[in-house]
Write a protein that holds these residues in place. Structure first.
Motif, PDB file in Angstrom:
ATOM      1  N   THR A 100      24.843  21.141 -19.153  1.00  0.00           N
ATOM      2  CA  THR A 100      26.234  21.114 -18.721  1.00  0.00           C
ATOM      3  C   THR A 100      26.477  22.251 -17.748  1.00  0.00           C
ATOM      4  O   THR A 100      26.093  23.389 -18.001  1.00  0.00           O
ATOM      5  CB  THR A 100      27.182  21.272 -19.926  1.00  0.00           C
ATOM      6  OG1 THR A 100      26.888  20.243 -20.856  1.00  0.00           O
ATOM      7  CG2 THR A 100      28.626  21.193 -19.490  1.00  0.00           C
ATOM      8  N   THR A 101      27.108  21.946 -16.641  1.00  0.00           N
ATOM      9  CA  THR A 101      27.444  22.965 -15.656  1.00  0.00           C
ATOM     10  C   THR A 101      28.922  23.265 -15.763  1.00  0.00           C
ATOM     11  O   THR A 101      29.745  22.363 -15.735  1.00  0.00           O
ATOM     12  CB  THR A 101      27.125  22.476 -14.225  1.00  0.00           C
ATOM     13  OG1 THR A 101      25.748  22.126 -14.180  1.00  0.00           O
ATOM     14  CG2 THR A 101      27.416  23.552 -13.207  1.00  0.00           C
TER      15      THR A 101
ATOM     16  N   SER B 119      22.419  23.254  -6.515  1.00  0.00           N
ATOM     17  CA  SER B 119      21.291  24.138  -6.798  1.00  0.00           C
ATOM     18  C   SER B 119      21.719  25.574  -7.056  1.00  0.00           C
ATOM     19  O   SER B 119      20.890  26.433  -7.314  1.00  0.00           O
ATOM     20  CB  SER B 119      20.311  24.105  -5.621  1.00  0.00           C
ATOM     21  OG  SER B 119      20.947  24.555  -4.436  1.00  0.00           O
ATOM     22  N   GLY B 120      23.020  25.839  -6.966  1.00  0.00           N
ATOM     23  CA  GLY B 120      23.536  27.196  -7.121  1.00  0.00           C
ATOM     24  C   GLY B 120      23.842  27.784  -5.757  1.00  0.00           C
ATOM     25  O   GLY B 120      23.367  27.301  -4.733  1.00  0.00           O
TER      26      GLY B 120
ATOM     27  N   LYS C  39      26.449  15.242  -0.356  1.00  0.00           N
ATOM     28  CA  LYS C  39      25.225  14.865  -1.074  1.00  0.00           C
ATOM     29  C   LYS C  39      24.673  16.014  -1.907  1.00  0.00           C
ATOM     30  O   LYS C  39      23.962  15.779  -2.879  1.00  0.00           O
ATOM     31  CB  LYS C  39      24.156  14.399  -0.091  1.00  0.00           C
ATOM     32  CG  LYS C  39      24.512  13.142   0.655  1.00  0.00           C
ATOM     33  CD  LYS C  39      23.445  12.805   1.673  1.00  0.00           C
ATOM     34  CE  LYS C  39      23.835  11.631   2.550  1.00  0.00           C
ATOM     35  NZ  LYS C  39      22.826  11.377   3.600  1.00  0.00           N
ATOM     36  N   ILE C  40      24.962  17.265  -1.510  1.00  0.00           N
ATOM     37  CA  ILE C  40      24.356  18.420  -2.168  1.00  0.00           C
ATOM     38  C   ILE C  40      25.377  19.321  -2.859  1.00  0.00           C
ATOM     39  O   ILE C  40      25.014  20.357  -3.414  1.00  0.00           O
ATOM     40  CB  ILE C  40      23.525  19.256  -1.167  1.00  0.00           C
ATOM     41  CG1 ILE C  40      24.403  19.778  -0.035  1.00  0.00           C
ATOM     42  CG2 ILE C  40      22.347  18.449  -0.629  1.00  0.00           C
ATOM     43  CD1 ILE C  40      23.724  20.812   0.855  1.00  0.00           C
ATOM     44  N   ALA C  41      26.637  18.915  -2.852  1.00  0.00           N
ATOM     45  CA  ALA C  41      27.703  19.765  -3.381  1.00  0.00           C
ATOM     46  C   ALA C  41      28.058  19.432  -4.821  1.00  0.00           C
ATOM     47  O   ALA C  41      28.190  18.269  -5.182  1.00  0.00           O
ATOM     48  CB  ALA C  41      28.945  19.643  -2.517  1.00  0.00           C
TER      49      ALA C  41
END
Length: 76
Positions: free
Chosen positions: A2-3, A32-33, A52-54
């Motif tokens: 969980t983030t 990815s942080g 796509k990466i957010a």
């Protein structure tokens, strides 16, 4: 896994675009942080790829067109 994302603070004039150095109005928190900051122009330009990466996109571009509460009548 969980983030948990903490609320991001408002962007200030000290926050600069990672691409061109202009004032940042978008904060992109990456899956990815880490984070990237973009001006409105570069935020729009890279938006399809950033989505796509957010994990989260904080968009404050409405501040560019809003009228400050303390603006005089002729400034409105």
């Amino acid at each position: 896994m969980t983030t948990v994302l903490t609320p991001a603070s408002q962007l200030t004039a000290a926050d600069r675009c990672d691409r061109c150095g202009a004032q940042a109005y978008l904060r992109v928190v990456l899956l990815s942080g880490g984070e990237l900051l973009f001006c409105a122009h570069h935020g729009r330009k890279f938006e399809p790829e950033l989505k796509k990466i957010a994990a989260e996109i904080q968009d404050e571009t409405e501040r560019l067109t809003s009228v400050p509460a303390n603006a005089s009548e002729e400034e409105r």
